[in-house]
Design a protein around this motif. Structure first.
Motif, PDB file in Angstrom:
ATOM      1  N   LEU A 143      47.337 -20.578   8.506  1.00  0.00           N
ATOM      2  CA  LEU A 143      48.112 -19.971   7.491  1.00  0.00           C
ATOM      3  C   LEU A 143      47.599 -18.925   6.788  1.00  0.00           C
ATOM      4  CD1 LEU A 143      49.082 -23.552   5.929  1.00  0.00           C
ATOM      5  CD2 LEU A 143      50.444 -21.997   7.413  1.00  0.00           C
ATOM      6  N   LEU A 200      44.516 -25.900  10.005  1.00  0.00           N
ATOM      7  CA  LEU A 200      46.092 -25.466   9.549  1.00  0.00           C
ATOM      8  C   LEU A 200      45.698 -24.614   8.451  1.00  0.00           C
ATOM      9  CD1 LEU A 200      48.982 -25.812   9.266  1.00  0.00           C
ATOM     10  CD2 LEU A 200      48.504 -27.919   7.825  1.00  0.00           C
ATOM     11  N   MET A 203      51.494 -27.114  13.985  1.00  0.00           N
ATOM     12  CA  MET A 203      52.476 -27.346  12.722  1.00  0.00           C
ATOM     13  C   MET A 203      53.264 -28.451  12.930  1.00  0.00           C
ATOM     14  SD  MET A 203      51.999 -24.679  11.492  1.00  0.00           S
ATOM     15  CE  MET A 203      52.911 -24.695   9.782  1.00  0.00           C
ATOM     16  N   ASN A 204      53.115 -29.262  14.109  1.00  0.00           N
ATOM     17  CA  ASN A 204      53.640 -30.591  14.173  1.00  0.00           C
ATOM     18  C   ASN A 204      52.438 -31.850  14.126  1.00  0.00           C
ATOM     19  OD1 ASN A 204      56.208 -29.978  14.734  1.00  0.00           O
ATOM     20  ND2 ASN A 204      55.771 -29.413  16.969  1.00  0.00           N
ATOM     21  N   ASP A 235      50.509 -26.536  19.096  1.00  0.00           N
ATOM     22  CA  ASP A 235      51.258 -27.523  18.540  1.00  0.00           C
ATOM     23  C   ASP A 235      50.751 -27.867  17.020  1.00  0.00           C
ATOM     24  OD1 ASP A 235      53.845 -28.683  18.494  1.00  0.00           O
ATOM     25  OD2 ASP A 235      52.937 -30.441  19.437  1.00  0.00           O
TER      26      ASP A 235
END
Length: 216
Positions: A14, A10, A140-141, A138
């Motif tokens: 970002l 993650l 971000m989930n 996926d």
């Protein structure tokens, strides 16, 4: 373990930046292949290993490389020595170890003087089955896809990941690694970078120097 991997992924996503082509290579426009320093020493710079779905396979004998999907385990290129998946490393049925030397010149000098002799077979670590991240669609989930593949525990120490804060901090080990190929040929590799200075120091662009073969 999977949660830690997810947090790292993650953070990397970002801070990702666009890729800027720096030069041309045979298989990927994002690589610069540096001419060998001499007949036995060579290097690659800014090889794009950013794609989590890809392994990049290096054939040091003819100074080439090629990419394959992580799922293409039965159609690998011929004569590859080691492969990179982002920062993960595996060998072609070989084994590896970390030497105490921080340059190829220091290693060859120590070998020539007899200060460093060929390590015994048991000193080399063979590849082991491990998990790698292969699907970030996926993320971000909170969903990250994994696959199992072979990784070399010694060679994968070329970069140290500190996840005590986000984004992670990466540090090169600075050590020369010996790879013993399946046929017994020895190769020396020194990783020199993991970013692309032509693209705002984007991570996942690997540079290394190597000696193929190396003899004792």
């Amino acid at each position: 373990m999977k949660k830690m991997k997810f947090l790292c992924c993650l953070a990397l996503a970002l801070v990702a930046v666009p890729v800027v082509t720096c030069s041309c290579g045979d298989d990927d426009d994002d690589v610069l292949v540096i001419d060998p320093v001499d007949t036995t020493t060579g290097s690659f710079a800014f090889v794009n290993t950013n794609d989590y779905t890809q392994w990049v396979y290096f054939n040091l004998k003819d100074e080439s490389y090629t990419s394959r999907l992580y799922s293409e385990k039965d159609s690998l290129p011929e004569d590859w020595v080691f492969a990179l998946h982002r920062y993960d490393c595996k060998t072609n049925s070989g084994a590896a170890l970390e030497t105490p030397y921080t340059s190829l010149a220091a290693l060859t000098s120590a070998i020539s003087s007899g200060e460093y002799t060929c390590p015994p077979d048991e000193a080399f670590a063979e590849d082991e089955e491990a998990e790698i991240v292969v699907d970030m669609t996926d993320m971000m989930n909170g969903n990250v896809g994994y696959d199992t593949d072979q990784l070399n525990p010694a060679l994968s120490q070329w970069i140290v990941e500190d996840i005590s804060q986000m984004p992670p901090i990466y540090t090169l080990s600075g050590k020369v690694y010996l790879i013993r190929m399946a046929d017994g040929t020895l190769v020396a590799v020194l990783f020199t970078g993991y970013t692309n200075p032509y693209s705002n120091d984007a991570k996942g662009y690997i540079s290394f120097q190597y000696l193929y073969p190396i003899t004792f």
